[in-house]
Structure formats: structure tokens, C-alpha cells
Design a protein around this motif. Sequence first.
Motif, PDB file in Angstrom:
ATOM      1  N   GLU A   6       0.822  -1.208   0.000  1.00  0.00           N
ATOM      2  CA  GLU A   6       0.000   0.000   0.000  1.00  0.00           C
ATOM      3  C   GLU A   6       0.856   1.258   0.000  1.00  0.00           C
ATOM      4  O   GLU A   6       0.665   2.154  -0.803  1.00  0.00           O
ATOM      5  N   ILE A   7       1.827   1.324   0.900  1.00  0.00           N
ATOM      6  CA  ILE A   7       2.711   2.496   0.971  1.00  0.00           C
ATOM      7  C   ILE A   7       3.562   2.585  -0.300  1.00  0.00           C
ATOM      8  O   ILE A   7       3.692   3.650  -0.903  1.00  0.00           O
ATOM      9  N   GLU A   8       4.137   1.475  -0.681  1.00  0.00           N
ATOM     10  CA  GLU A   8       4.860   1.366  -1.951  1.00  0.00           C
ATOM     11  C   GLU A   8       4.132   0.306  -2.764  1.00  0.00           C
ATOM     12  O   GLU A   8       4.372  -0.885  -2.614  1.00  0.00           O
ATOM     13  N   LYS A   9       3.241   0.753  -3.608  1.00  0.00           N
ATOM     14  CA  LYS A   9       2.340  -0.176  -4.283  1.00  0.00           C
ATOM     15  C   LYS A   9       2.928  -0.683  -5.589  1.00  0.00           C
ATOM     16  O   LYS A   9       3.303   0.102  -6.467  1.00  0.00           O
ATOM     17  N   PHE A  10       3.010  -2.002  -5.701  1.00  0.00           N
ATOM     18  CA  PHE A  10       3.428  -2.663  -6.931  1.00  0.00           C
ATOM     19  C   PHE A  10       2.202  -3.268  -7.610  1.00  0.00           C
ATOM     20  O   PHE A  10       1.186  -3.522  -6.973  1.00  0.00           O
ATOM     21  N   SER A  55       3.602  -9.004  -8.956  1.00  0.00           N
ATOM     22  CA  SER A  55       5.009  -8.712  -9.256  1.00  0.00           C
ATOM     23  C   SER A  55       5.931  -9.525  -8.358  1.00  0.00           C
ATOM     24  O   SER A  55       6.887 -10.145  -8.830  1.00  0.00           O
ATOM     25  N   VAL A  56       5.669  -9.490  -7.057  1.00  0.00           N
ATOM     26  CA  VAL A  56       6.436 -10.261  -6.082  1.00  0.00           C
ATOM     27  C   VAL A  56       5.474 -10.774  -5.021  1.00  0.00           C
ATOM     28  O   VAL A  56       4.406 -10.189  -4.810  1.00  0.00           O
ATOM     29  N   PRO A  57       5.819 -11.839  -4.300  1.00  0.00           N
ATOM     30  CA  PRO A  57       4.956 -12.313  -3.209  1.00  0.00           C
ATOM     31  C   PRO A  57       4.804 -11.249  -2.122  1.00  0.00           C
ATOM     32  O   PRO A  57       5.659 -10.367  -1.972  1.00  0.00           O
ATOM     33  N   CYS A  58       3.720 -11.346  -1.361  1.00  0.00           N
ATOM     34  CA  CYS A  58       3.456 -10.391  -0.285  1.00  0.00           C
ATOM     35  C   CYS A  58       2.593 -11.078   0.779  1.00  0.00           C
ATOM     36  O   CYS A  58       1.409 -11.334   0.532  1.00  0.00           O
ATOM     37  N   PRO A  59       3.148 -11.390   1.960  1.00  0.00           N
ATOM     38  CA  PRO A  59       2.396 -12.132   2.983  1.00  0.00           C
ATOM     39  C   PRO A  59       1.141 -11.418   3.471  1.00  0.00           C
ATOM     40  O   PRO A  59       0.149 -12.071   3.802  1.00  0.00           O
ATOM     41  N   THR A  60       1.188 -10.075   3.512  1.00  0.00           N
ATOM     42  CA  THR A  60       0.070  -9.341   4.112  1.00  0.00           C
ATOM     43  C   THR A  60      -1.035  -9.003   3.117  1.00  0.00           C
ATOM     44  O   THR A  60      -2.082  -8.503   3.518  1.00  0.00           O
ATOM     45  N   PHE A  74      11.528  -1.115  -2.041  1.00  0.00           N
ATOM     46  CA  PHE A  74      12.531  -0.878  -3.084  1.00  0.00           C
ATOM     47  C   PHE A  74      13.023   0.568  -3.095  1.00  0.00           C
ATOM     48  O   PHE A  74      14.163   0.848  -3.426  1.00  0.00           O
ATOM     49  N   GLY A  75      12.137   1.525  -2.768  1.00  0.00           N
ATOM     50  CA  GLY A  75      12.550   2.913  -2.712  1.00  0.00           C
ATOM     51  C   GLY A  75      12.963   3.460  -4.057  1.00  0.00           C
ATOM     52  O   GLY A  75      12.304   3.239  -5.067  1.00  0.00           O
ATOM     53  N   ARG A  76      14.108   4.146  -4.109  1.00  0.00           N
ATOM     54  CA  ARG A  76      14.547   4.827  -5.328  1.00  0.00           C
ATOM     55  C   ARG A  76      14.869   3.863  -6.461  1.00  0.00           C
ATOM     56  O   ARG A  76      14.975   4.272  -7.621  1.00  0.00           O
ATOM     57  N   VAL A  77      15.033   2.557  -6.158  1.00  0.00           N
ATOM     58  CA  VAL A  77      15.416   1.607  -7.203  1.00  0.00           C
ATOM     59  C   VAL A  77      14.216   0.833  -7.745  1.00  0.00           C
ATOM     60  O   VAL A  77      14.379  -0.098  -8.528  1.00  0.00           O
ATOM     61  N   ALA A  78      13.006   1.219  -7.328  1.00  0.00           N
ATOM     62  CA  ALA A  78      11.816   0.547  -7.854  1.00  0.00           C
ATOM     63  C   ALA A  78      11.669   0.839  -9.340  1.00  0.00           C
ATOM     64  O   ALA A  78      11.721   2.002  -9.767  1.00  0.00           O
ATOM     65  N   ALA A  79      11.510  -0.221 -10.123  1.00  0.00           N
ATOM     66  CA  ALA A  79      11.360  -0.056 -11.570  1.00  0.00           C
ATOM     67  C   ALA A  79       9.973   0.511 -11.881  1.00  0.00           C
ATOM     68  O   ALA A  79       8.968   0.031 -11.358  1.00  0.00           O
ATOM     69  N   PRO A 130       7.283   6.584  -6.899  1.00  0.00           N
ATOM     70  CA  PRO A 130       8.195   5.862  -6.023  1.00  0.00           C
ATOM     71  C   PRO A 130       8.389   6.615  -4.704  1.00  0.00           C
ATOM     72  O   PRO A 130       8.232   7.839  -4.650  1.00  0.00           O
ATOM     73  N   VAL A 131       8.745   5.871  -3.667  1.00  0.00           N
ATOM     74  CA  VAL A 131       8.983   6.464  -2.353  1.00  0.00           C
ATOM     75  C   VAL A 131      10.437   6.246  -1.958  1.00  0.00           C
ATOM     76  O   VAL A 131      11.135   5.410  -2.544  1.00  0.00           O
ATOM     77  N   ALA A 132      10.895   6.974  -0.970  1.00  0.00           N
ATOM     78  CA  ALA A 132      12.275   6.861  -0.502  1.00  0.00           C
ATOM     79  C   ALA A 132      12.382   7.535   0.860  1.00  0.00           C
ATOM     80  O   ALA A 132      11.435   8.190   1.318  1.00  0.00           O
ATOM     81  N   PRO A 133      13.528   7.395   1.528  1.00  0.00           N
ATOM     82  CA  PRO A 133      13.701   8.092   2.810  1.00  0.00           C
ATOM     83  C   PRO A 133      13.598   9.603   2.660  1.00  0.00           C
ATOM     84  O   PRO A 133      13.153  10.306   3.568  1.00  0.00           O
ATOM     85  N   SER A 134      14.065  10.099   1.493  1.00  0.00           N
ATOM     86  CA  SER A 134      14.047  11.525   1.214  1.00  0.00           C
ATOM     87  C   SER A 134      13.667  11.745  -0.245  1.00  0.00           C
ATOM     88  O   SER A 134      13.554  10.790  -1.017  1.00  0.00           O
ATOM     89  N   ALA A 135      13.462  12.984  -0.606  1.00  0.00           N
ATOM     90  CA  ALA A 135      13.088  13.317  -1.983  1.00  0.00           C
ATOM     91  C   ALA A 135      14.332  13.254  -2.873  1.00  0.00           C
ATOM     92  O   ALA A 135      15.038  14.246  -3.059  1.00  0.00           O
ATOM     93  N   ILE A 136      14.606  12.078  -3.397  1.00  0.00           N
ATOM     94  CA  ILE A 136      15.795  11.828  -4.220  1.00  0.00           C
ATOM     95  C   ILE A 136      15.361  11.245  -5.562  1.00  0.00           C
ATOM     96  O   ILE A 136      14.249  10.745  -5.699  1.00  0.00           O
ATOM     97  N   PRO A 137      16.234  11.277  -6.573  1.00  0.00           N
ATOM     98  CA  PRO A 137      15.846  10.789  -7.903  1.00  0.00           C
ATOM     99  C   PRO A 137      15.664   9.264  -7.934  1.00  0.00           C
ATOM    100  O   PRO A 137      16.383   8.527  -7.268  1.00  0.00           O
ATOM    101  N   ASN A 138      14.714   8.837  -8.739  1.00  0.00           N
ATOM    102  CA  ASN A 138      14.557   7.417  -9.026  1.00  0.00           C
ATOM    103  C   ASN A 138      15.745   6.948  -9.857  1.00  0.00           C
ATOM    104  O   ASN A 138      16.206   7.672 -10.754  1.00  0.00           O
TER     105      ASN A 138
END
Length: 668
Positions: free
Chosen positions: A68-72, A76-81, A113-118, A126-134
Motif C-alpha cells: 500500500e505504501i509502496e504499491k506494486f 510482481s512479487v509475493p506479499c504475505p500481508t 525498493f525505494g529509489r530503485v523501484a522499476a 516511487p517512495v524513498a527516505p528523502s526526496a531523491i531521484p529514481n
Amino acid sequence: MDTFEKLFEPIKVGNVEIKNRIAMAPMGILGLSTERGGFSKRAQDYYVARAKGGTGLIITGVAKIENEIEKFHEGSVPCPTMDPGHFMSTCGETVERVHAYGTKIFLQLGIGFGRVAAPQMLVGQPVAPSAIPNYWNPSVTCRELTTTEVETLVKMAAESAAIAKMAGFDGVEIHAVHEGYLLDQFTIAMFNRRTDKYGGDLMGRLRLPIEIVKAIKKVNGEQFPVALRFSIKSYIKDWNQGGLDGEDFVEKGRDIQEGLTIAPILEKAGYDAFDADAGSYDAWYWAHPPIYQKHGLYLPLTEQLKKVVNAPLIIAGRIDIPELAEKTLEEGKAADMINIGRGLLADPDWSNKVLDGRPEDIRPCIGCHDGCLGRGFQGKPLSCAVNPACGREDEYSIGHADMVRDVMVIGGGVAGMEAARVATLRGHKVTLYEKTYELGGHVVEGSVDEFKEDNARLLEWYKTQIKKLGIDVKLNTEIKPEDVKNSKADVVIVATGSIPVMPNVPGIGNSNVATATDVLLKKKPVGKDVVVIGGGLVGCETALSLAMDGKNVTIVEMLPELMSAGIPVPHANRIMVLDMLKFHNIKVVLNSSLQEVKDGAIDVIDKNFKRNTIPADTVVISIGLKPDAKLYNDIIGKVPNVYAIGDANSARNIMAAIWDAYELARSI
């Protein structure tokens, strides 16, 4: 067996005893998860095959803790929740089957994944700790996570670990303070510019991984193992720029000293093992080492890490050569367990073959990434270039044929050898014809350089299997159309390979002109100043080979970028080749075509029709290959059951040749 005793000693991670010291490294199961976040039947068979093959510990590919916070995109990948009941059902069955072989299994939990999310996997920004480039699209800025969202990630990690325990997993591995994923971004000052409790000084940046392990231990108990995927050094030279081994650069990510500082802090917080490596997306060729990297490339780093932590150290890094793995464990300076990733894609029976005393039967990974990461980038399911059954073990296995047929295979390159091997395993009578004195085709010249030694290992594996299977091989035998017509073959497989494409320009027949094959096999002398015409993968690799041999090398490419046409070169391989070209001072001339070969020089013309002269003692032509399909064209329609495979069908790469051959031969 005595030779590999250390590999087969048991070991404990936390309170979980593992039967040997061979682990399956975590690799994303792209295309093998269900839309509801569970394991598909293919994923189950994939993991069970590695357990059946003798692996002591399986660490699954990444499963996201939330979506939800970082929605794929779902699936795409497994997700237990996402759907806990479905996850426990599909993954619980996997665990039961894996346990039947005495293998333990940890679920790898991805914090994000943060900044490295495809972008193709993401729904939204995309989300990250700070406002940085993907990473993939630097024009897109990642949204900074709120403090509440980060706290939610801690809760979801604990919830996911609880679901994993209920599903029967023996432990979890946190993904990761490693490779520049979201959790790693929180720990690295370059990416974390936060001013709340999850930023600031080193301890602030480590708060998130510390809170995660403590939350998991609280819900699952102190005895439930929690391992950590951990990169000792980032190898980041700058944004989207990696650093090579031996290159002098200032580390902008995590340097070795910081890695050695934070590891004991994380161990004290509760992590039970370190699954250690190096690298980042900016230097992806460290985290996903291609063929150009050395086997055991992390050992100098993990030897330092082992001095500062007491928890078991599981290491990867192309350590899939049994003798190297055993020696590393025997020395005890750099590892407690060996993590094999792509080596287990290539051969799920790696462990059993070592234990049985037949390491020569292990099908080697060639570090190409074509069947694993390369397919993932094309939206295709995980597999392996040299093992087409990977990721579809049950439905794509080799069965015994109902009727024995006489199979004639013409051509002894990888396509011909694979066809002969598989057809023989099916029970057919196979004769393999090769017009030269040796098997291998283009893999022969593709194996001569030190950085291509894994191609040589693959070629040796094929020769060994052909010998063990008793396949009738006839070398120095060129087959003519009348030979086929006069044969009693029920099936004819034409694997005659390919020949170089030569440009039609003045001077192309001069003595200073050679093909890539000519120079790699040293069939022609090479002068000091060399121009390679063609900037595809083969041209770039040939240029590297020549530069490493002390030549002054220039590449001329008609397109705006190197390695930009034809079959895509997987990302880790491509960026490493580009960085190696710079490191070895190879000049590159783009948007230009060969116009004329002269004595000691060439003329090229750019897209604006401007001519330029480049000094050249030797001109190496590497503009591609074309099928050698003359025999096939002469016999198709004149004899039944004739097939062209590999380069004789379409000039491509090793993976295409092997996959063509496997598909055809398993159906005969």
C-alpha cells in the motif's frame, strides 16, 4: 566424500540446525508469484527442486511486507500481508515439501525498493527516505516517506514475519541493508536526508533496521532466526555511477569502514546471521556479478567482516566452484556458509553432485544474466540461459521417448551439443557431426579471454556429458545434402551456426582486416593501433580483450549508443562493460560508419556526412553474424523432419541456441 567435508558439515543459525553449509541465495521469483501474493505451482516446484538437489538452506526471493505504501502491480512479487490465508496456503505447502528433503527454508522479507523501484512494477510515485531521484528515471523524484509510514513499515515487517512463522518457515531474512534497496537507503547518508528519528547521525539512520529486528523478535520469540542481507561496501562513485575493483574513487555510499562499524551494532540488535555481499544499483555489477567479475569477489570484504561479528556469515559472490567453496570454508577466515544463487539456477543438483563426487557434472552458470535478470526486465518469468527447465521444472522436464528414433545432428556448437545431449537422454540414437576438429562453435573464441572463463567451463561440461552419454561424435566431417538424403535418420537437426557479416566497402579484403574470431583465436597478427567496427556486445568484449593485451583500441559504432541493438544486454553486464571500456581508455566513436579501409587507417562517416580518418594498424570487423543456413535450405522439403536451430535459425546468443535445442530435442 573426503574432498568436500567442510561443505557438508551441519551448522546452526540461531537455534535452527542446517544439514550442510550450502545455502540458496535469495533471488526474486519474477513471474512465479500469484496475483494474490503467494507462490505459484511453478514457484513451489522451483524451490523443491533445489531442496531435492541437496541444498541445506533455501533463502527465498524477496516478498514485500506490504503493498500500500509502496504499491506494486499485483503479482510482481509475493506479499504475505496482501492475502495472508492464500500466502500461508501456497507457501505452507512449499515449506512442507522442502522439509521432506531435510532442507530448511527462510522467507526473505523486503521492506521496500525505494529509489530503485522499476517504473513498470510501480503503481504511482516511487517512495524513498528523502526526496531523491529514481534510479531508473532520474527525472522522477521519489516521495519522502512520513514518520508514520516508516513506523507502519516496522509493524508490517513484524506482521509478515508472524505470517511466515505460521506458514512453517524456519526463519526470515530481512532485505535489506544491501544493494541500495529502501532499508539500505535509510542507512546511507547519501540517500537519507531526514530530520526525524529515522535520519541524522549513524544511529538515527540505523534505527529502522534495529526496530525491525526487535519487532520481529517480539512477535516470534527470541529463538526465531532473523538473518540480514548486508552489503559491506556500496561501490557508488556518484549518482547512477559505480566503481570498479582497482579504480581510484571516493565512495559516496557505504565505505568499508562504515560497513564494519554498523555490522556489530546490528548484530547486537538481534540479527542472527549476515548474508553478506557488496554493491548497489549504481554499481549493479557488484551485487549481481556478471561473467567479468572474479569468482569469490567478496572474499576480501567478508574476511574483514568476520573479524567484527560473531554471527554466522553466509557469503555469495560467484562462489559456485566447489573447490573454491570448500577452500573458503576450510580456511574459516571469510565465511561460515556458502550462498549459491545463479549456480543453483543452472544446476539445482549442485549439492548432490558435489556430495556424490562428480563436480564435473555440475552445469556452470556463465554469468550472462540473460535467463534470469534479463528475462525479468523483459517482463518474462525467471529462468536460466543454460537450464531452460529452471522455473518450470515439472512441466519442462526431460522424459523418456515412447519410440526410439535415429537422430542426425549437424553442427557441434552449443545448439548441436545440447540437442544431442537432450535427445540422448530421451533415449534416442544420436550421431553428432562437426566439420572442424573440435566441438564448441563460436563458444571456442568466446572462451579464450580470462574474463570469459565460464564459457570455457560450459564448453567443458558439454564435452564431458557427451562423453559420458556415449554419443557418437564424428569430427572433421562436413555433411553434404546428399549425405542427409542417403542417411537413415528419422530426424535431422541442422545446427550449422553462423558466419560474420562483412561490410561492402573499399579495402575490406586488405590483409590488415580481421574478424573478431580471427583476433580472439590469434589467427591473424594484430598491430598496436586497432579499430573495432561494431559496438555490440561482441565488439565491446573484443575491444576489451585487445586493450588488456596492450593495444590502443577505438570502437566505431553507427548507433548513438553501444550495445543498443539486437538482443538486450542485461543491465549489470552492460554497465560493467561500459565502465570497463572507460577504465581501459578505449576510445568510442558513435553515430559513424566505416567507409573505407586504407593502409594504416580507416575512413568513417558520421550521421552529418562528415568524414574522419582514424589510424588503424588492424581493423576488426564485428558488426554481427548471419545464419549459415545453406545446408538447411538445400534439404528442407526434400527429406522429412528437418529442423534448423541456434544460429542456423537466427544468429543470437548462447541462451537462444540452448533453448532452441532443448525445446526441439525434448519433443522428439
